[in-house]
Enzyme design. Structure first.
Site, PDB file in Angstrom:
ATOM      1  N   ARG A 143       0.811  -1.221   0.000  1.00  0.00           N
ATOM      2  CA  ARG A 143       0.000   0.000   0.000  1.00  0.00           C
ATOM      3  C   ARG A 143       0.848   1.277   0.000  1.00  0.00           C
ATOM      4  NH1 ARG A 143      -5.130  -1.661   3.868  1.00  0.00           N
ATOM      5  NH2 ARG A 143      -6.403  -2.398   2.143  1.00  0.00           N
ATOM      6  N   LYS A 156     -15.124 -15.656   7.422  1.00  0.00           N
ATOM      7  CA  LYS A 156     -16.576 -15.540   7.578  1.00  0.00           C
ATOM      8  C   LYS A 156     -17.344 -15.528   6.263  1.00  0.00           C
ATOM      9  CE  LYS A 156     -16.490 -13.099  11.948  1.00  0.00           C
ATOM     10  NZ  LYS A 156     -16.580 -11.766  12.559  1.00  0.00           N
ATOM     11  N   GLY A 173     -12.036  -4.951   0.701  1.00  0.00           N
ATOM     12  CA  GLY A 173     -13.467  -4.648   0.628  1.00  0.00           C
ATOM     13  C   GLY A 173     -13.787  -3.682  -0.507  1.00  0.00           C
TER      14      GLY A 173
HETATM   15  C1  3PG Z   1      -8.708  -2.376   4.742  1.00  0.00           C
HETATM   16  O1  3PG Z   1      -7.630  -2.791   5.137  1.00  0.00           O
HETATM   17  O2  3PG Z   1      -9.647  -3.125   4.458  1.00  0.00           O
HETATM   18  C2  3PG Z   1      -8.841  -0.902   4.523  1.00  0.00           C
HETATM   19  O3  3PG Z   1      -7.725  -0.220   4.997  1.00  0.00           O
HETATM   20  C3  3PG Z   1     -10.112  -0.393   5.138  1.00  0.00           C
HETATM   21  O4  3PG Z   1     -10.100  -0.638   6.489  1.00  0.00           O
HETATM   22  P1  3PG Z   1     -11.460  -0.963   7.242  1.00  0.00           P
HETATM   23  O5  3PG Z   1     -11.974  -2.248   6.714  1.00  0.00           O
HETATM   24  O6  3PG Z   1     -11.065  -1.012   8.700  1.00  0.00           O
HETATM   25  O7  3PG Z   1     -12.405   0.188   6.968  1.00  0.00           O
END
Ligand code: 3PG
Ligand code: MG
Length: 466
Positions: A77, A260, A446
């Site tokens: 990242r 999950k 996500g």
């Molecule tokens: C992740 O690692 O999925 C992103 O940095 C977003 O983080 P979060 O899921 O805690 O919002």
């Protein structure tokens, strides 16, 4: 989206089931391509902007994995954000870098301090990087910042305003709505404070673009359209998703892992309308095994999601998707999750995923499953991988994820487009030395999945002024 597709199908009065499935897929692709294409067309990107003499506040996703000593274990990242940060500095501008790390839930937690990565960021950027230990009190540090320099703000999520959720009050509490309203108001103030540090705003945190938070969305309200834009990583990531969706070469095989079913059910259902084969692995294996009355010992399970698991199987059958589940597993009675090592004297066994002995938990895909996964990936022309097949952080339990990674590398060599997303799968690919043997590594987990579902990401919508 569903309604859109139903209406389109009705209008075309397709009768054959096969045809309607085909039309549905084509329309979904066209529709999603349209959304992404539109995003690409209508938003200013940083290449059109000259940062000379300007201070830019840049939202990046530096939520990188750290070991117990605070050392970065995967810097994908950070590397991903460099083109944007370097473009700003190269133009003769200054950058104020902001990010979250982990989920400190509105409280200061030094284990999640971005101070731990300041040095790594400085090294990667090649310019001095100052650190502001309180992201909401960084006005002086921002003012003192010289062109060509960088300032890293402390974890935004040390303030509950970042996420905009009231803390310490239950949703069921009658006072919750009031608290939420108050929090939304202070969230605006928080975003305004962040905005006050800079002349322009760049959103480049693809990994967090699915969150409608102060720094990813609300802040955009405090800049006019000419002074807010998406960064180069955002552009690249959106383009990668577009490449997959607008030009699906078949067979399309998706591999979803992780613990999950519940957190992935949206994307699993969505993928069942797109893919030819779906491999479900990792911890969710045991929810499926349990749903069929299997014995799973101490394996991770979502007992309230057994019906969801059965529903997934039904939908796969209905859509003609080949569902591949782990049939056997590697199990142990002594994994220490703190140190990610097997306790001395602990046993490691191979057993059917639905016959895990009491006291044992399944921690990796077994040899039979590994073979089945590799076989399913072989010959694929489009591949999406999100989520590992086992507790790969422990060197003893990497075989399942490694089998998937190797099969993906092989298929890629044979012409497949492979897209890897999610911190854990990316860490696997890096750990196994396969990073240059896959087509694209996303910095999103996500966010990537939501983009693939065809959802407009709030971080993108905010820049568009929606
Ligand atoms: C992740 O690692 O999925 C992103 O940095 C977003 O983080 P979060 O899921 O805690 O919002
Ligand atoms: Mg996450």
């Amino acid at each position: 989206m569903q309604k859109f597709l139903r209406e389109q199908q009705a209008a075309l009065s397709i009768t054959s089931k096969l045809d309607s499935a085909f039309v549905c897929t084509v329309l979904a692709v066209v529709f999603e391509h349209y959304i992404i294409f539109n995003i690409n067309k209508s938003i200013m990107t940083i290449n059109e902007f000259n940062f000379a003499g300007k201070k830019a506040i840049v939202r990046v996703d530096f939520n990188v994995p750290l070991d117990e000593n605070g050392k970065i274990t995967d810097d994908t990242r950070i590397r991903g954000a460099l083109p944007t940060l370097k473009k700003i500095l190269g133009d003769g501008g200054a950058v104020i870098i902001m990010s979250h790390m982990g989920k400190p839930k509105g409280k200061v937690d030094m284990k999640k301090s971005l101070g731990q990565i300041r040095e790594a960021v400085e090294k990667a950027l090649g310019v001095p990087v100052a650190f502001a230990p309180d992201c909401a009190k960084a006005a002086d540090a921002a003012k003192a910042l010289k062109m060509g320099e960088a300032l890293l703000l402390e974890n935004l999520r040390f303030y509950p305003e970042e996420e905009g959720k009231p803390v310490g009050i239950d949703k069921a509490d009658p006072a919750y709505d009031e608290a939420k309203k108050a929090m939304k108001a202070s969230q605006k103030e928080f975003a305004k404070t962040l905005a006050s540090y800079a002349d322009c705003y760049v959103m480049d945190a693809f990994g967090t673009a699915h969150r409608k938070h102060a720094s990813t969305a609300v802040i955009a309200d405090y800049f006019d359209a000419d002074n807010k834009m998406l960064g180069l990583l955002m552009e690249k990531e959106v383009q990668a998703v577009d490449n997959v969706l607008s030009n699906i070469k078949r067979p399309f095989v998706a591999i979803m892992g992780g613990s999950k079913v519940s957190s992935k059910i949206g994307i699993i259902e969505n993928l069942l309308g797109k893919v030819d084969k779906l491999i479900l692995c990792g911890g969710m294996t045991y929810t499926f095994a349990k749903a069929h009355g299997g014995e799973i010992g101490d394996s991770i399970v979502e007992l309230d999601k057994l019906d969801v698991a059965l529903g997934v199987e039904e939908l796969a059958k209905k859509n003609g998707v080949e569902l591949v589940l782990g049939s056997d597993c590697t199990a142990t009675n002594g994994l220490d999750f703190d140190t990610m090592s097997v306790k001395p004297g602990a046993e490691i066994i191979t057993c059917p995923a639905n016959k895990v002995p009491a006291g044992f938990e399944g921690v990796d895909a077994g040899p039979e499953s590994q073979k089945a996964f590799a076989e399913a990936i072989k010959g694929a022309k489009t591949i999406l991988w999100n989520g590992p097949a086992g507790v790969f952080e422990c060197d003893t339990f990497t075989a399942g994820s490694r089998a998937i990674g190797d099969a993906i590398a092989e298929a890629t060599k044979n012409g497949a487009f492979s897209l890897i997303g999610g911190g854990d799968s990316v860490a696997c690919v890096n750990k196994f030395g396969l990073a240059d043997q896959v087509s694209y590594i996303s910095t999103g987990g996500g966010a990537l999945l939501e983009a693939i579902e065809g959802k407009v990401l709030p971080g993108v919508a905010a820049i568009k002024g929606e």
